[in-house]
Design an enzyme around this catalytic site. Structure first.
Site, mmCIF file in Angstrom:
data_model
loop_
_atom_site.group_PDB
_atom_site.id
_atom_site.type_symbol
_atom_site.label_atom_id
_atom_site.label_comp_id
_atom_site.label_asym_id
_atom_site.label_seq_id
_atom_site.Cartn_x
_atom_site.Cartn_y
_atom_site.Cartn_z
ATOM 1 C CB CYS B 261 -0.807 0.171 1.261
ATOM 2 S SG CYS B 261 -1.980 -1.428 1.620
ATOM 3 C CD GLU B 386 2.289 6.984 2.647
ATOM 4 O OE1 GLU B 386 2.859 6.041 2.074
ATOM 5 O OE2 GLU B 386 1.386 7.273 2.932
HETATM 6 C C1 LIG Z 1 1.412 14.336 9.764
HETATM 7 C C2 LIG Z 1 1.781 12.609 9.801
HETATM 8 C C3 LIG Z 1 0.937 12.076 9.023
HETATM 9 C C4 LIG Z 1 1.029 10.571 9.270
HETATM 10 N N1 LIG Z 1 -0.067 9.754 8.768
HETATM 11 C C5 LIG Z 1 0.271 8.393 9.037
HETATM 12 C C6 LIG Z 1 -0.760 7.552 8.597
HETATM 13 O O1 LIG Z 1 -1.904 7.690 8.056
HETATM 14 N N2 LIG Z 1 -0.718 6.093 9.073
HETATM 15 C C7 LIG Z 1 0.633 5.721 9.372
HETATM 16 O O2 LIG Z 1 0.485 4.467 9.838
HETATM 17 N N3 LIG Z 1 1.460 6.561 9.768
HETATM 18 C C8 LIG Z 1 1.432 7.806 9.698
HETATM 19 N N4 LIG Z 1 2.448 8.494 10.042
HETATM 20 C C9 LIG Z 1 3.636 8.258 10.623
HETATM 21 C C10 LIG Z 1 5.095 8.105 9.781
HETATM 22 O O3 LIG Z 1 4.799 7.255 8.739
HETATM 23 C C11 LIG Z 1 6.044 7.928 10.829
HETATM 24 O O4 LIG Z 1 5.988 9.316 11.217
HETATM 25 C C12 LIG Z 1 7.452 7.720 10.125
HETATM 26 O O5 LIG Z 1 7.363 6.329 9.490
HETATM 27 C C13 LIG Z 1 8.399 7.845 11.000
HETATM 28 O O6 LIG Z 1 8.206 7.119 12.236
HETATM 29 P P1 LIG Z 1 8.465 7.776 13.471
HETATM 30 O O7 LIG Z 1 7.810 9.177 13.515
HETATM 31 O O8 LIG Z 1 8.392 6.991 14.715
HETATM 32 O O9 LIG Z 1 10.147 8.347 13.659
HETATM 33 P P2 LIG Z 1 11.437 7.035 13.975
HETATM 34 O O10 LIG Z 1 11.410 5.998 13.332
HETATM 35 O O11 LIG Z 1 11.673 6.910 15.317
HETATM 36 O O12 LIG Z 1 12.402 7.964 13.140
HETATM 37 C C14 LIG Z 1 13.243 8.901 13.982
HETATM 38 C C15 LIG Z 1 14.487 9.224 13.150
HETATM 39 O O13 LIG Z 1 15.388 8.294 13.159
HETATM 40 C C16 LIG Z 1 15.915 7.813 11.707
HETATM 41 N N5 LIG Z 1 15.893 6.188 11.832
HETATM 42 C C17 LIG Z 1 15.183 5.319 12.493
HETATM 43 N N6 LIG Z 1 15.521 4.111 11.974
HETATM 44 C C18 LIG Z 1 16.516 4.258 11.446
HETATM 45 C C19 LIG Z 1 17.820 3.551 10.925
HETATM 46 N N7 LIG Z 1 17.639 1.987 10.924
HETATM 47 N N8 LIG Z 1 18.646 3.961 10.408
HETATM 48 C C20 LIG Z 1 18.925 5.247 10.311
HETATM 49 N N9 LIG Z 1 18.181 6.159 10.575
HETATM 50 C C21 LIG Z 1 16.930 5.517 11.048
HETATM 51 C C22 LIG Z 1 14.434 8.177 10.971
HETATM 52 O O14 LIG Z 1 15.072 8.386 9.320
HETATM 53 C C23 LIG Z 1 14.106 9.598 11.561
HETATM 54 O O15 LIG Z 1 14.948 10.527 11.072
HETATM 55 C C24 LIG Z 1 2.187 9.982 10.089
HETATM 56 C C25 LIG Z 1 3.153 10.899 10.335
HETATM 57 C C26 LIG Z 1 3.101 12.327 10.287
HETATM 58 C C27 LIG Z 1 3.748 13.352 10.738
#
Ligand SMILES: Cc1cc2nc3c(=O)[nH]c(=O)nc-3n(C[C@H](O)[C@H](O)[C@H](O)COP(=O)(O)OP(=O)(O)OC[C@H]3O[C@@H](n4cnc5c(N)ncnc54)[C@H](O)[C@@H]3O)c2cc1C
Lengths: 245, 407
Positions: B261, B386
């Protein structure tokens, strides 16, 4: 009820206008073409009547193959079928004659079009179609409602508004606020793929006018700003430069 | 023909429909589009100009999600354009889908988020993995905008690593019992249904359709966002929610299902971000030509021209990327890594352009008089959701080397 809507294929109003071939041809390069805005109102009203009066709507355009995207858009907006008369629409009488020849056997209850095109702004075709078909023609129509075999119309006249009742069939040149322009939706665009677009050749080629040349309006002079404290400078400029006082 | 040779009528003003916006098309990419594609693009452009642009600044300033837009998106056909018509979708190709996303995001990334979640993250999984009954029950209502949907993958402790999710369901005889919580879910506070990804007793990820009104299911809103302010975001909380067994998506399970998706949504984002960049560029170009400093338009300074030239270069590259990726999507051969490249490149490009454009507008650039600061703040979400910018780098790195730097 059968409605015929005649549409023009004209340059968008924001287009830059220039001419080629010694000012005898309009330069179409880079120009986006649209359904004539007044025709677009007529079409929008026809599509509304289609829903409320289970009418069928045919769009007609006199033009070359390049107008087909414009015709498809009209089908996407809601017309059921289209006719393109394969000829350059350079003369109001010629266009009116083509429309009348198609309409005379078509059994249309309403023949709608814009009050004028926005390329040549002739504003004559609806009147001529009415005359050629021996039907009443009214313009500019701002409101149009159908009750049985009668239409209630309001029309702009010098300094006011006129309300009329008129029996079907008739010809109308339309303008706002007869309806709001409709934006085609994705379902309409999909269904326009398979709606019939029939191309027919012009019935004759008689033209009443011939084009000599085009000329752009004179460019406006630059504006000169005068400080509000400096009235004497303003008077001096009006007197000696503009020579209006 | 009358003697009147005026070719453009002064009395009629279509400004609200097609103003002087010059969608930059420096490489005549329009030549690669069909007449139907152009009609789709122009129709959505007109729709955005009519329904979104006049109100979007206020909606964002007020952090207001305009619920009425859901029905309007349904009417114009912005939900699930690639889903077959028999289920209420548009039956269009992926280039059309991309153009629709581009034009909506030219208006606002939050509005585009609403549309891409509905189309790619709710309708797509139901269409791809749902039973015939599920498709018939939900897809037409989602397409028309009667229902708003959301997609629950991310959890408070599992963002970039969704496979670690703890939301779970267990077989309780004639139904499933769902527990856990999702976070950052677009559309959640107003959604009628949620496609939720959760683990079964064996730890396998499955998709479930959860409906508003099921006992134990709540959707608290996330407030005080500085980004995507016209899109509503919230949580999904499941406290022993009884989900009927027929609400399980039978077609596919495992993390691959939600990732499929995301591929579809990320593809749309690559186009959408390009739309936001086009809007920033257009505004910056116009402003630079109008704003006079030191006695001449700021566009006459080389530093301004450098910025505009680089913007146009990057937009043109992104447009070509989108088109070719769209063709590969239509042929069914675009890979996750190819989609990652485009999402990552185009969102980063758009964010950089929005920042440069903001500076080019000087002080005016921080106000709601211009769309720039809004685009800039929106794109901070787009570069994170995403798959973050860096995660897409790692997806590409994995593809290049065969070695996963994350697992
Ligand atoms: C406005 C908004 C709408 C959203 N809508 C949806 C939705 O409809 N459905 C849904 O399911 N999700 C949704 N999301 C969630 C979004 O997909 C996540 O915020 C995103 O996947 C990042 O996850 P996190 O915020 O937990 O950050 P984290 O995963 O904690 O990441 C924090 C930082 O660490 C880095 N990082 C993490 N792992 C690694 C690695 N292995 N190596 C190097 N760097 C790393 C990341 O790149 C990032 O810079 C939404 C987010 C926002 C802000």
């Amino acid at each position: 009820m059968k409605i015929l809507v005649c549409i023009t294929h004209v340059p968008d109003t924001t287009s830059k206008i220039s001419f080629t071939e010694n000012n005898t041809k309009f330069d179409i390069s880079g120009v986006q073409f649209i359904i004539g805005p007044y025709d677009d109102y007529a079409l929008a009203r026809a599509v509304e009547l289609k829903e409320t009066h289970s009418a069928s709507v045919t769009v007609l355009n006199v033009g070359g193959a390049e107008t087909e995207p414009t015709i498809r858009k009209a089908l996407a907006i809601g017309a059921d079928e289209a006719i393109r008369i394969n000829a350059e629409p350079t003369d109001s009488f010629f266009v009116a004659k083509q429309i009348a020849d198609v309409a005379k056997d078509g059994g249309y209850d309403l023949i709608l079009m814009g009050r004028e095109s926005i390329d040549f702004n002739g504003g004559q075709v609806h009147g001529m179609v009415g005359e050629l078909l021996d039907l009443p023609s009214v313009s500019p129509v701002m409101q149009l409602d159908i009750e049985g075999n009668t239409a209630k119309i309001s029309r702009e006249i010098e300094g006011g508004k006129e309300s009329l009742e008129i029996g079907l069939p008739f010809v109308a040149g339309c303008q706002e606020p007869i309806a709001e322009w409709k934006i085609p939706n994705m379902r309409g665009i999909m269904s326009a793929r398979t709606k019939p677009l029939n191309v027919i050749e012009p019935s004759d080629n008689e033209k009443k006018t011939a084009l000599e040349s085009f000329e752009l309006p004179a460019e406006k002079n630059a504006v000169k700003m005068v400080d509000p404290d400096n009235v004497s400078e303003l008077v001096d400029l009006l007197k000696n430069e503009a020579k209006v006082i | 023909m009358s003697g009147n040779t005026a070719m453009a009528d002064q009395s009629i003003n279509r400004k609200s429909f097609t103003d002087a916006f010059s969608s930059p098309d420096f490489y005549e990419i329009d030549d690669l589009l069909t007449e139907e594609h152009k009609l789709i693009r122009n129709s959505i452009r007109d729709f955005v100009k009519k329904e979104i642009t006049p109100n979007i600044e206020q909606w964002c300033q007020d952090a207001h999600f305009p619920e009425e837009i859901v029905k309007k998106f349904g009417d114009i056909g912005a939900f699930g354009p690639t889903i077959p018509q028999e289920y209420g979708g548009g039956g269009l190709d992926y280039i059309s889908y991309g153009l629709i996303m581009q034009e909506i995001e030219r208006g606002d990334s939050g509005m585009r988020s609403t549309a891409s979640v509905q189309g790619s993250l709710v309708m797509y999984p139901i269409y791809k993995f749902g039973s015939e009954e599920q498709k018939k029950k939900y897809l037409p209502k989602l397409a028309s905008g009667e229902f708003l949907g959301c997609f629950g993958l991310t959890e408070p402790d599992h963002g970039s690593n969704p496979g670690g999710m703890v939301t779970n369901f267990r077989d309780a005889g004639d139904h499933f019992l769902l527990n856990g919580a999702k976070m950052w879910i677009s559309n959640s506070p107003k959604a009628d249904i949620a496609v939720v990804w959760a683990k079964n007793e064996a730890g396998r990820i499955h998709g479930l359709i959860v409906e508003r009104g099921m006992e134990g299911f709540t959707t608290p809103e996330t407030h005080n966002k500085w980004s995507l302010r016209a899109s509503c975001t919230g949580e999904l909380v499941f406290d022993n929610v009884k989900v009927p067994k027929e609400n399980l998506l039978p077609g596919k399970n495992g993390l691959g299902a939600p990732l499929m998706c995301l591929d579809s949504a990320r593809y749309g984002i690559a186009w959408g971000a390009t739309g936001a960049a086009m809007d920033c560029y257009d505004s910056a170009r116009r402003y630079a030509l109008e704003r006079v400093q030191f006695g001449k338009p700021i566009a006459s300074f080389q530093l301004m021209q450098k910025k505009l030239s680089e913007m146009l270069t990057e937009i043109t590259k992104a447009q070509l990327l989108n088109w070719k990726l769209g063709k590969m999507m239509d042929e069914g051969k675009a890979t996750t890594a190819q989609i990652s490249l485009a999402k990552r490149n185009n969102v980063d490009m758009a964010l950089k352009i929005s920042r440069e454009a903001r500076q080019m507008h000087g002080g005016m650039g921080i106000t709601g008089e211009f769309p720039i600061m809004r685009h800039m703040m929106n794109l901070e979400s787009v570069i994170t959701y995403e798959g973050t910018h860096d995660i897409h780098l790692l997806i590409l790195g994995h593809d290049i080397t065969g070695i996963a730097a994350f697992s």
